[in-house]
Motif scaffolding. Sequence first.
Motif: not given
Length: 956
Positions: A611-616, A560-572, A574-578
């Motif tokens: 979401a990652d695929l859309r960003i890419a 769950r933390m992976s999911h929440e952290w990835a959301n926050a990374l995208r919002a800042t 940091q798409y590659e890390r997310a």
Amino acid sequence: MAIPMPGRDRVPDGPVRDFVTAMHEIYDAAGQPASRLIAKTTLALPSKDYQAVSHETVSGTLRGGAVPAWEKVRSILKVLTDGLPDDVELPDTELRMRALWTAARHRVQDPPVSASRRPPVTIALSSARLPAEAVPMAGFRPRPAPGFVGRATLIAAVHTALTSPDDVRLVLFGGVGAGKTQTILHYLDRHHGADRPLWWVPCTTADTARASLIELAAALGVDRHHRVDRTVRLVLEALQARRFPYLMIFDGLDDPDLLRLVPNGGHVVITTRDPAFGDDGSSVGMEVPDLEPADAELLLRTHDPDLPAWLIAEVIAAYGPSPLAMRQLVSWSRVAGRQVGVIGDADPAECLTTVPADGYGSSASLALLLALDRLDAASGQALRLLEALSCFAPIRISTKLLGRGANATASPGSVLAETPRGEVALNLAILELRRRGLARLTGDGVEVLPLVRMVVRGTLAGEEAARAYRRAHAMLAAVNPGRPDDQRSATDMYEGIAAHVDATGLVWSEDLKARETVCDQVRFRYLAGDYNVACDLGEQAYKAWRPGNDPSTDDHLLLRMSHEWANALRATGQYERAGELTRGAMSQLGVDPAYGEDHPYTLAMAGSRAADLRIAGDYRRALEVDEETYELCKARFGEDHPRTVMSLHNRGISLRLNGEFRQAEQTDREALARHREEFGDANWRTLLSMNALAEDLNGQGRHQDVLTELEPMLARVTSQEHTRMDRGLLLAQRALALAQRGIGRWTEALGLLESSYADCVRLFGEGHEYPLALRMSRANTLHLLNRTDEAVEELSQGITDYRRLFGHGNPLTVVAEINLANALRARGDHSLAIRIDGHGSETLIDRVGRDHPFSVAALVNLASDYALGEHPNRLVASRKAVEFALRAYTVLDHPHVIAAEANLAADLAAANLPLAAEKRLEVLRRLEARYGPEHPAARTVARGERVDCVLEPPLV
């Protein structure tokens, strides 16, 4: 035995005798009750309105030996008048007696001097009235500490109170080390002459206070009784008779039982840690607060004038600006031979323990340890609460938060059960801390004094320290409202927890409820738009809970933390890390038999993967994942579940990015209806759905529908001050501006875009995806308004930011570049524009397909480049653009279709082909039918000029 009226030899004629005579009239009418019975009855009177009276005071009043304070007289009168027979009436008793008491009181305070009578004994009279050897000492009085600073306003207030001719009981209260004693000592030095009566009563213990009053008995000429309490009563009676002026200081009176040693009348000052002593109605309470920062700095500079300002600020922040803390630091530094605030590698609390503070006689640590011992003896629960609160951040702690924790269920033997249970127990514990000067109440919160916090944390070690932190973790977990998506009313509770996550080390807790609280905190910060905070906390928790570091051996919170952290990374951005984080979690979910394809965590991660695929820029694959996830959510949760509806919303995003605006509209209308029904118009989900629908309609060129449908809906939820949770509303304002621009209201659209852009920058910063999209829309509008140089500057900076966020070949970056080519073409830079459009069209066809709106717009603009450059294939390029536009759009009046056909008509005319005029008129009729003849694009087509396709970068 009845008390007789005293003779004139004892109480001569005058105001005092008039008062005593009137008292006896009522006493006799009431049946001459015993003095002890009167005194006992006063104890039963309402304490808020009446004071208890001793039988000695009752007897002294009726015998004429004392004129006590009016509060005492009033209590005696109440008991006597209540005991009168029904047939006896004494009209205006209290009013008449108050007048007689006032006259008698003035007489005993300022008695006439007679040659035949010796002046009454005073506590300390000037040598002009008694021989020098007969002047009594003023008793024990501490010496003021050196280097006293500040307190001018407080000392002036004390002076004003003590110059009153009426009786005054002044209570100076404050926390441990606030400087109460020093304040009154410096008041005495400034305003109380050496020849004025004064007696100092140290109240460290009951014995020291009684011993001081026994010494006072000798100074007053009061005969000592073989029982100490009897002598003390006689002293108090003599004082209460008030046959002389006096000032008494009861220093350090923290035990309520010692209040019985304080006389009623005269000028009395009590210094205490207990603020309640100043709230009883008969006292004047004045708080002695911490020093002002400037005064604390001045005190430190008396030791070292060259201290840098930054070091002084750090010292005050760490230790608090109390006089005890500052003097302790100065004393320790002097003895250690070190600069204030610099103690090497030692614990900062070390300087509180080894050296007595100037003017205090002991170290700060010792003074506080004694207070903690007394607290432990009085209330172990209050001490446990103090230990836990000392692990919190050094700020005000909400009593609402603590109250919710106190009402939470605590299993027997748990660390939470060691804290006060129930609000009554909690309030009693907090009042105990406040009474002992260890904490202060400020508004709706409680604050542990900085010095107290440091000493308590310094005394905890090993298992005691670990248990105190576990209590703090349990208290925070107990007030956690749960997943914050639909808990907007609990914002204050989430924020209250957030303030103490770092200080308590909550991410390191081994308790699952505490870790769930951390997950909810990351989610709350993300929803609130505090993306950087969410990222930092998510990363800290993820690293702490990874396998091998997780004592709970439960991986679901890590996922769950992976999911929440990835959301926050995208919002800042940091798409590659997310993306890496999501792919890792998906791999774990794929091989772990405990999780299936429809497990909630798997579905959540699938949403993140899309979401990652859309960003890419992989819009097709993103749509496939979103389609699959939506079907799984429907099967697992049902169509109306919030997770299913959000999955539907994500599907709409991917459809829109693939150019499927009609299908996206159907999807988003369904999501909007369900969000409105479930959460109302102002919910963040609903606002995002409103924006999604507006983008769908704009994508189809249905700009008037946006204004007709969405503008009234959004107007109902517009707030004066936007927050990051209102991002859907901010984005919808962009969609409204684009709709205004679409129907030809270009200037109005620019104004709305500029205000929305300013709001977005204020909330998210210039480099965020949201303000970046608004900046691109504003630049496109500047281009349409022929403000070309401004447009080029804006678009160039926007491209730099898009490349930074998404990379060079990302469709969003290419879209920004094509918009720049429009402005360059308008400025006459045809060669650069054609290079951009040529490369961009090839990239887009490869990444998103020939029929995608991005590709169509690129080809339309490329045809304009060919035409303006008189390229031999310009007519072929123009016809190809029309072909692709008609294949991509099913309606002939879409702006991109109109642009393609209008430009073809211009190219036909340039080639002197006979179909040119007819083609232009056909396009013009469609354009005017849709937008009216005054639309700027209609005027452009009517003039036979070319029309650009501007692209608005979608939000992924």
